[in-house]
Design an enzyme around this catalytic site. Structure first.
Site: not given
Length: 763
Positions: A16, A440, A525, A674, A703, A735
């Site tokens: 990563r 959430i 990820c 969403e 996000h 979310c």
């Protein structure tokens, strides 16, 4: 000779590296030059890893998203960022991530008051792309600099480069016309830009370019199908040869069209469309190559190489040098390297292949086809042994689970009473205000949380110390929520590394990798668990943590579970039985957990089905079968509780207008969705469909680091109230808050709660 190539390679790095470089840059802890250097190092390493192939992809690397990169290559920038004259990479981050104006600073990655672009699923995968934005006046202008730079890097390394770009029809299909205009009218403006790009490739000495048109595996209407011939006629005069790539499904009614396009080669997904290969081979021009995707690019299981060869050899005899072989799709959806795994069970490890091992399989197949099986006899024997080991393993098959499946009947999926009766009992039991507020599920995964988990997994912290650390974080989350004035609380999921992995670790039939990461979006990820056998739950998975959290407050505490469909869709799933069977096994395991939570006194239980829509087949004609077993699985998991227990579910990125009836059939008491990035457009579904239960439309985009304005939240909820009766509306983010910082979460939730209180005054 058979030609080998790859459609795309994982960009994140085996450990990563890209994720960490991006996040360091976004925090202002590194320079743009340092970030770009990491990108160059990863590209060089990945090309070296693919050096054994005849052609390696170039342009598949992206710092955030390949569709976003294509938008910038085509000069299709949203209006809100066109005035920015800094580095193009920072501008791309503006589009991808957004930025609230008061969050701006002097760092080069700062985005200044810009809304994030809409993000949605890439076909039926768990990868997300930034949706291209169009309107009637959209113009395109070529910026080939990113691709040309990567081609030069590849050539300097001696790579036989095959640039990869998204095709013009698929690019328009993926996008969204913000003014409701017809996207296809933009095609004549777009094609000259593509033609110019192909000419640049020719000037760079490129022999082949891969143009991805995966939309050909979907059910296109006549206008979209008819767009292909003029599009590729316009590109046919270019001197570079074109390999048209399709993947993720069958061509079906688009097969003849794909075979007749004026291109030099066609790639089809021979995992999903193997039955079409013979027909395609017969219909493509005699001068065209046929690339078959014989290695599954979306799963982690070893290929049965002997079976693959038995299928390929007649095809090779027919096509000769015109046969190319490749993975079925980009390896973006596969972990990087199985050799990094040191703790996997040896037997199960022998059944697996990650991206690098899939390339090994590819080159082995080519050697056998080009030089005969004898030259790889030992490798084929070892492969056959691994395939048989998995098929016959008692660890894969559990008689008790199979017996439980056989006992499933319709009663398992039924609540005692219909929603109206349940709602009255729940209202009395929970005593919530109008426009109740909740989140959430997850709260920020702080450095302290990650450190404690890492130390615990490394054996540096015993369970007692780990439990104490997690309880400390849970207490903090509960206190913060009480201070903010939220109505239904969550424990924050400090103990969970991932919403699927956490449960998979506690279910028999799963195994976990250390480095099996795949990209979800940007720097995000995920490490999907590997579902290798029959599923069962040895013991309770969440009850202890939820009970501890409930003891810290008098307010209702939600039990938090991931639903069976989402666990399935976000796992690497066994391929030796139908997915529906594995999903029902998961449903029975989650049902046991739901009943244990209720028994422990938990009266609100959320069963997330974030990935329900993601599992839909790409072809609408195949939806009903999937939705039938997916809804059945959710109901099996959820519907064993008493009327007084309120069942919530959550769905993210779910454009569900076309499956709203199936969502209603799930019969959850409350659904949270969403909607913020689409400005409540998802609620259009309720114009024509009367959704009977309660709903929480997400009021801000987690996000993005943007802090929602209180007035904006009020406006969004008023829009929602035009479609949904106010007494059935909840107020919540779109979310979980795992990826945000507390410094962002607290002001955002403060504004959200204040908005709910404003709304209550009008009731």
């Amino acid at each position: 000779m058979v030609t080998t190539h790859n459609l795309g390679f994982p960009r994140i790095g085996a450990h990563r590296e890209l994720k960490f470089a991006l996040e360091k840059y976004w925090k202002g802890e590194s320079s743009r030059a340092e970030l770009k250097a990491v990108g160059a190092q990863l590209r060089a390493r990945h090309w070296q890893d693919q050096a054994r192939l005849d052609f390696s992809p170039v342009g598949d690397f992206a710092f955030y998203d390949q569709v976003l990169d294509m938008s910038f290559t085509l000069g299709n920038l949203p209006e809100r960022v066109r005035g920015f004259h800094g580095d193009a990479l920072d501008n791309a981050f503006r589009v991808a991530r957004g930025r609230s104006a008061h969050g701006a600073d002097d760092h080069s990655a700062c985005c200044g008051g810009v809304a994030a672009g809409e993000m949605t699923k890439w076909f039926d995968t768990n990868y997300h792309y930034i949706v291209p934005e169009f309107d009637t006046n959209t113009q395109f202008s070529l910026d080939p600099s990113r691709l040309l730079e990567q081609i030069k890097e590849a050539h300097a390394q001696g790579v036989k480069a095959k640039p990869v770009i998204i095709g013009p029809v698929t690019y328009l299909w993926l996008g969204k016309a913000k003014d409701g205009s017809d996207k296809l009218t933009l095609l004549p403006r777009l094609l000259p830009v593509y033609a110019a790009l192909l000419d640049y490739f020719t000037a760079q000495g490129i022999d082949w370019v891969q143009i991805d048109e995966p939309v050909l595996v979907t059910e296109l209407d006549a206008r979209w199908r008819d767009a292909f011939v003029p599009a590729y006629d316009a590109l046919a005069a270019r001197r570079v040869r074109v390999l048209l790539a399709t993947y993720f499904g069958q061509l079906k009614e688009n097969l003849e069209l794909a075979c007749q396009l004026p291109v030099d080669g066609l790639h089809i997904d021979a995992i999903h469309a193997r039955d079409e290969v013979a027909q395609v081979a017969a219909q493509v021009p005699e001068t065209a190559v046929l690339s078959v995707g014989v290695i599954n690019g979306r799963n982690v299981w070893k290929t049965d190489l002997n079976a693959a060869l038995a299928w390929l050899e007649p095809l090779h005899a027919t096509l000769g040098d015109r046969l190319w072989i490749a993975p079925s799709c980009s390896l973006l959806h596969s972990p990087v390297d199985l050799n990094s795994e040191r703790k996997l069970d040896a037997d199960i490890r022998s059944w697996l292949a990650f991206a690098l091992q899939k390339l090994d399989e590819l080159t082995l197949l080519a050697s056998a086809l080009n030089n005969g099986r004898a030259c790889v006899e030992a490798e084929l024997l070892a492969n056959a042994k691994a395939i048989e080991s998995r098929r016959a393993s008692p660890r894969v098959h559990n008689a008790a689970v199979k017996a439980a499946l056989a006992r499933i009947d319709a009663s398992l999926g039924q609540r005692a009473n219909a929603y109206p009766a349940r709602a009255a009992k729940q209202a009395a039991a929970l005593a919530l205000p109008a426009f109740p507020t909740t989140t959430i599920g997850s709260f920020p995964q702080t450095a302290d949380i990650r450190r404690a988990r890492s130390q615990f997994k490394a054996g540096e912290l015993d369970y007692a110390g780990y439990k104490l650390a997690m309880e400390r974080e849970i207490t903090r989350a509960v206190k913060e929520q009480e201070t903010l004035g939220l109505d239904v609380l969550v424990h924050g999921e400090a103990e969970r590394n991932d919403m699927v992995e956490y449960f998979g670790e506690q279910l028999d039939g799963y195994v976990f990798s250390q480095f099996g990461w795949v990209q979800s979006y940007g720097s995000r990820c995920v490490k999907p668990p590997i579902l290798f056998g029959d599923i069962s739950r040895p013991k309770a998975m969440t009850v202890e943590w939820i009970c501890y959290a409930q003891a810290q407050t008098a307010k209702p505490m939600k039990g938090m579970l991931t639903g069976p469909v989402t666990i399935l869709n976000w796992s690497f799933v066994r391929d030796d039985q139908p997915r529906s069977v594995s999903c029902r096994q998961l449903a029975l395991a989650i049902r046991e957990e739901v009943l244990d939570l209720e028994k422990a006194g938990v009266r609100v239980i959320q069963i997330d089905e974030a990935a329900l829509r993601e599992g839909l087949p790409l072809r609408r004609s195949q939806w009903n079968e999937y939705l039938q077993w997916a809804v059945e699985s959710f109901r099996i998991a959820a519907n064993g509780v008493q009327d007084e227990t309120q069942i919530h579910t959550h769905m993210c990125y779910s454009e569900f207008n076309d499956i709203i009836a199936s969502i209603a059939e799930m019969d959850a008491d409350v659904i949270t969705i969403e909607t913020s990035r689409s400005d409540m457009e998802l609620l259009d579904a309720f114009d024509d469909f009367h959704y009977p239960n309660q709903i929480g439309p997400g009021v801000y985009d987690i996000h993005s680091p943007n802090i929602p304005d209180q007035a904006h939240v009020v406006d969004l909820m008023k829009k929602a109230a035009e479609r949904i009766p106010a007494e059935r509306l909840w107020v919540n983010p779109d979310c979980g808050l795992k990826t945000r910082a507390w410094e962002e979460v607290i002001p955002a939730l403060k504004n959200m709660v204040a908005a709910a209180r404003t709304l209550r005054q009008a009731v």
